[in-house]
Design a protein around this motif. Structure first.
Motif, PDB file in Angstrom:
ATOM      1  N   LEU A 106      -8.152   0.392   3.367  1.00  0.00           N
ATOM      2  CA  LEU A 106      -8.491  -0.245   2.088  1.00  0.00           C
ATOM      3  C   LEU A 106      -9.779  -1.056   2.194  1.00  0.00           C
ATOM      4  O   LEU A 106     -10.578  -1.079   1.255  1.00  0.00           O
ATOM      5  CB  LEU A 106      -7.356  -1.158   1.629  1.00  0.00           C
ATOM      6  N   ALA A 138     -12.571   1.585   2.135  1.00  0.00           N
ATOM      7  CA  ALA A 138     -12.699   2.320   0.875  1.00  0.00           C
ATOM      8  C   ALA A 138     -12.994   1.430  -0.325  1.00  0.00           C
ATOM      9  O   ALA A 138     -13.750   1.821  -1.220  1.00  0.00           O
ATOM     10  CB  ALA A 138     -11.432   3.131   0.620  1.00  0.00           C
ATOM     11  N   GLN A 139     -12.393   0.232  -0.335  1.00  0.00           N
ATOM     12  CA  GLN A 139     -12.480  -0.586  -1.543  1.00  0.00           C
ATOM     13  C   GLN A 139     -12.959  -2.017  -1.300  1.00  0.00           C
ATOM     14  O   GLN A 139     -13.032  -2.813  -2.235  1.00  0.00           O
ATOM     15  CB  GLN A 139     -11.118  -0.624  -2.246  1.00  0.00           C
ATOM     16  N   GLY A 140     -13.224  -2.350  -0.058  1.00  0.00           N
ATOM     17  CA  GLY A 140     -13.675  -3.702   0.244  1.00  0.00           C
ATOM     18  C   GLY A 140     -12.583  -4.759   0.187  1.00  0.00           C
ATOM     19  O   GLY A 140     -12.868  -5.949   0.235  1.00  0.00           O
ATOM     20  N   GLN A 141     -11.345  -4.336   0.077  1.00  0.00           N
ATOM     21  CA  GLN A 141     -10.210  -5.276   0.030  1.00  0.00           C
ATOM     22  C   GLN A 141      -9.701  -5.507   1.452  1.00  0.00           C
ATOM     23  O   GLN A 141      -9.125  -4.610   2.068  1.00  0.00           O
ATOM     24  CB  GLN A 141      -9.093  -4.708  -0.841  1.00  0.00           C
ATOM     25  N   GLU A 142      -9.900  -6.717   1.946  1.00  0.00           N
ATOM     26  CA  GLU A 142      -9.625  -7.000   3.352  1.00  0.00           C
ATOM     27  C   GLU A 142      -8.330  -7.757   3.615  1.00  0.00           C
ATOM     28  O   GLU A 142      -8.006  -8.032   4.769  1.00  0.00           O
ATOM     29  CB  GLU A 142     -10.800  -7.775   3.950  1.00  0.00           C
TER      30      GLU A 142
END
Length: 129
Positions: free
Chosen positions: A88, A91-95
């Motif tokens: 994630l 792919a989405q920058g959600q860490e």
């Protein structure tokens, strides 16, 4: 063999199979963007879980403790959180999940270190006191 080493080895084998299939898919698609997540699956999911299982098989007195059961649960959850967390993050920058998985992975290793310090390695250590 105590049930705990078996659970660690079964988990390690499943994670290794998933990691190998994932590696083949990345190779076939020529998209290696998820390599960091794939690498963590193989390292923490296969290698660390197999090492933990080996330790508990060699040191059965440690495997019989409540802390060992907690160790398995934390280790399993760590893999199941950090790998999709890294994916994630890529792919989405959600860490958030990657960070949580990192803390859980560190906790699993700290539990392992504490267990080794408490019980040593092997059955001979337990006989010496």
């Amino acid at each position: 063999m105590n049930a705990l080493p078996k659970r660690f080895f079964i988990s390690a084998a499943i994670f290794a199979l998933i990691g190998m299939v994932w590696g083949i898919v990345m190779s076939a698609s020529a998209d290696h963007s998820m390599s960091p997540a794939h690498g963590h699956l193989n390292l923490i999911g296969f290698v660390a879980m197999a090492v933990f299982g080996t330790y508990y098989a060699l040191t059965p007195q440690a495997a019989e403790t409540r802390l060992a059961q907690i160790h398995f649960a934390v280790s399993l959850i760590a893999v199941m959180v950090i790998v999709p967390g890294i994916a994630l993050a890529i792919a989405q920058g959600q860490e958030v999940l990657a960070k949580l998985g990192s803390v859980l992975s560190l906790a699993a290793m700290a539990i392992f270190a504490l267990t080794v310090f408490r019980h040593g390695v092997g059955t001979q250590h337990a006989q010496r006191g």
